[in-house]
Design an enzyme around this catalytic site. Sequence first.
Site, mmCIF file in Angstrom:
data_model
loop_
_atom_site.group_PDB
_atom_site.id
_atom_site.type_symbol
_atom_site.label_atom_id
_atom_site.label_comp_id
_atom_site.label_asym_id
_atom_site.label_seq_id
_atom_site.Cartn_x
_atom_site.Cartn_y
_atom_site.Cartn_z
ATOM 1 N N SER A 36 0.924 -1.184 -0.106
ATOM 2 C CA SER A 36 0.121 -0.107 0.102
ATOM 3 C C SER A 36 0.901 1.377 -0.083
ATOM 4 O O SER A 36 0.428 2.552 0.074
ATOM 5 C CB SER A 36 -0.878 -0.061 1.237
ATOM 6 O OG SER A 36 -0.238 0.014 2.312
ATOM 7 N N GLU A 58 -5.763 0.075 -7.306
ATOM 8 C CA GLU A 58 -4.789 1.057 -7.744
ATOM 9 C C GLU A 58 -3.568 0.306 -8.298
ATOM 10 O O GLU A 58 -3.062 -0.533 -7.721
ATOM 11 C CB GLU A 58 -4.084 1.831 -6.512
ATOM 12 C CG GLU A 58 -3.504 3.061 -6.748
ATOM 13 C CD GLU A 58 -3.153 3.805 -5.505
ATOM 14 O OE1 GLU A 58 -3.084 5.021 -5.559
ATOM 15 O OE2 GLU A 58 -3.000 3.158 -4.338
ATOM 16 N N HIS A 67 -2.760 -2.870 -5.942
ATOM 17 C CA HIS A 67 -3.137 -2.397 -4.337
ATOM 18 C C HIS A 67 -4.626 -2.342 -4.405
ATOM 19 O O HIS A 67 -5.448 -1.372 -4.838
ATOM 20 C CB HIS A 67 -2.456 -0.838 -4.164
ATOM 21 C CG HIS A 67 -2.907 -0.330 -2.948
ATOM 22 N ND1 HIS A 67 -3.018 1.092 -2.665
ATOM 23 C CD2 HIS A 67 -3.041 -0.981 -1.783
ATOM 24 C CE1 HIS A 67 -3.293 1.006 -1.098
ATOM 25 N NE2 HIS A 67 -3.400 0.111 -0.724
ATOM 26 N N ASN A 97 -3.970 6.862 -1.149
ATOM 27 C CA ASN A 97 -3.546 7.192 0.261
ATOM 28 C C ASN A 97 -2.740 8.494 0.373
ATOM 29 O O ASN A 97 -2.950 9.001 1.395
ATOM 30 C CB ASN A 97 -2.595 5.855 0.798
ATOM 31 C CG ASN A 97 -3.589 4.454 0.964
ATOM 32 O OD1 ASN A 97 -4.789 4.877 1.156
ATOM 33 N ND2 ASN A 97 -2.871 3.352 1.213
#
Length: 699
Positions: free
Chosen positions: A416, A449, A437, A487
């Site tokens: 991540s 992702e 991800h 993120n």
Amino acid sequence: MSEAAPVRLERREGIGLIVVDNPPVNALGPGIREGIIAALEAGNADPEIRAMVLIGAGRSFIAGADIRQFGKRRAGLPLGGRTYDVLDRSAKPVVAAIHGYALGGGLENALACHYRIAVRSARLGLPEVLIGILPSGGGTQRLPRLIGPKAALEIIVSGRHVPAEEAARLGVVDALLEDGVDLPAAAVAYAQSIAERRPLPRVRDMPEKLAEAREQPGLFEAMRKSIARRARNQKAPYHCIAAVEAACTLPFDEGMAREQALFAELENSDEARALRYAFFAEREAAKIPDLPKDTRAREVRSAAVIGAGTMGGGIAMCLADAGIPVKLLEASEAALERGLGRIRANYATSVKRGSTTEAEVEQRLSRIETVTEYEAIAECDVVIEAVFEELAVKQEVFVRLDAVMRPGALLLTNTSGIDIDAIGTATRRPQDVAGAHFFSPANVMKLLEVVNGARTAPEVLFSTMQLGRRLGKVAAVAGNCDGFVANRSRAPLSTEMVILLEEGALPEQVDRVMVEFGYPMGPFAVGDLAGLDIGYAGRKRRAAANPNARALPIADALVEMGRHGQKTGAGWYRYEPGDRTPRPDPEVARIIREFATQPREIGDTEILHRLLFASVNEACCILQEGKAYRASDIDAMWLHGFGFPRYHGGLMFWADGIGARAVHDQIARWHQQYGERWAPSALLRDIAERGALLREARP
Ligand code: T1G
């Protein structure tokens, strides 16, 4: 628009086939309605023709109106175009022959036909509510007449795609055909079988089933109550209910006029514009700019997942759910047993919720094979690593994969935030390495992702995107940087929400603001669900790399006290045993007062803007660095990764509602007040100065 005429009338054994040929989904774009009407009139005028068939060319029947036309001034027929009236007036029977999708205006055309036949794999529905409008071609008036108001209400308010078999059980479809049948031929045969039947069954003349509403007077109020939570802040679901109610209380033509009026109220609403934007943003995200036209996706017939933890198990479920046999690898049988136990528990929850069946679960579980040896996965077409989030551990796994995996296998990591290139260069084939991800829980969250490493081959990137689509995910490409795109763009929000506590806000206040904005859950409650220790580890890792990183003493103090969230019964909130309801905790308020710098009253708007503007600014930095292809990709990520309220369109679309200039200027003021963390991105400043739109921003 294919070379062939978008709508043509073919004559076969006394039957007129009206073929709609407007790839990719035969949407009712400009000229299509006019074409259908011309064909109907020609068919009715042709003495050789005894009946007609409305059918779609290519992969589908008609998937509805052309959504790109909404909100625009339109030449030609109104959206609810009069094809329905011409079908109603037709002297000869018309059969709708359905394969692929019959959605929106497509199903409405079929409902105005006299008969409907469909192949088993077809999907039918009126999903207009999903783009903030309601059916405006008689769907809210004809469907209740055909299947009763209760069943119609559920289909129209949910917007779901109804499998043809269920549609047949409900009475929408008159005959089911096996998949693979020669549909035009079967439709001609069916049309011949009903050609002489009179009177023609016009749905508008079938009021009998509307009696259900008189027998259940509370039907509509009950539906309004049942959607209150999920339809918060939205108009379209309630307009849908009002339109079906009109069908049960007004004569057909007055009901149609009511439907039109309700539609007009919604077409240009903020909600509809945002939902239309979201529809196209998630489809645009699938496209890789400048991808060579001849790029082919590598075939994926089998898969492997390394690590049977929460993420590994969820990823294995995604692959099995998509019909791909998957080998789940762990170091020990015990770990495999635990992993399989979690997978079975997840499936049991789905069965309990009715979203799948025992039989289906058995089939999916049969596709998951557990192994402990790397050699056992050597022939798989793709392997997805989901082990502990540490570089050295991941590099060791990739060295072993490099040694055993067949040439051409996709080597993907679910990290991540760890540097993809550092993982890829641990192998002799970094071109075959990319990030995949998934978001937790992987079998639920729709976002994938796909992280593009410096050496990742375009074919590998494209293949991973295609795999994402096959798993039913919304896949979007992210550049390789700390936290990638999703993120990283959300991290400033997570920081700002804690800093607001130092200034006097409380977790429950911030969460109330975000829930009222439309989130299903506030960010502090989400933190408790995910586990506060994960954020803590990330902060420590970042502080080690960058001593200037903003410390969050309040958040650290909670974790150091053992308050890791729901899993420890306490985090930002406290939780009663067996109860996931977040309860404000005076202990947390005491800790906040201890660390509070200059506590003051903070308004709801400031809270909302501090959180979301921080991420808008970071999103602009990400685009500026070329770590995302387009701003709308970031919006698609927020919708499918972070539960951003869909009727706000996405982070950048929402910010455009305030205006880039206003957003920039506020950020510039906070920069003066709070320092570097609020330094406006150069791209944001440029967009503000040009008066351009954030949602259209690109590197
Ligand atoms: N209008 C315009 N473009 C459309 C479209 C539509 N209705 N449906 C699909 N596309 C484009 C899409 O953007 C993509 O383009 C390509 O087709 C393939 O789509 C009068 C008012 C049918 C289930 O809401 O749900 O009728 O990205 O990638 O995954 O009352 O598309 O390739 O350039 O999604 O196989 C109601 C919307 C309209 C259905 C196929 N209808 N479409 O899914 O392919 S309102 C809908 C879908 C209406 C009436 C009212 C899905 C699909 P590109 P895709 P897919």
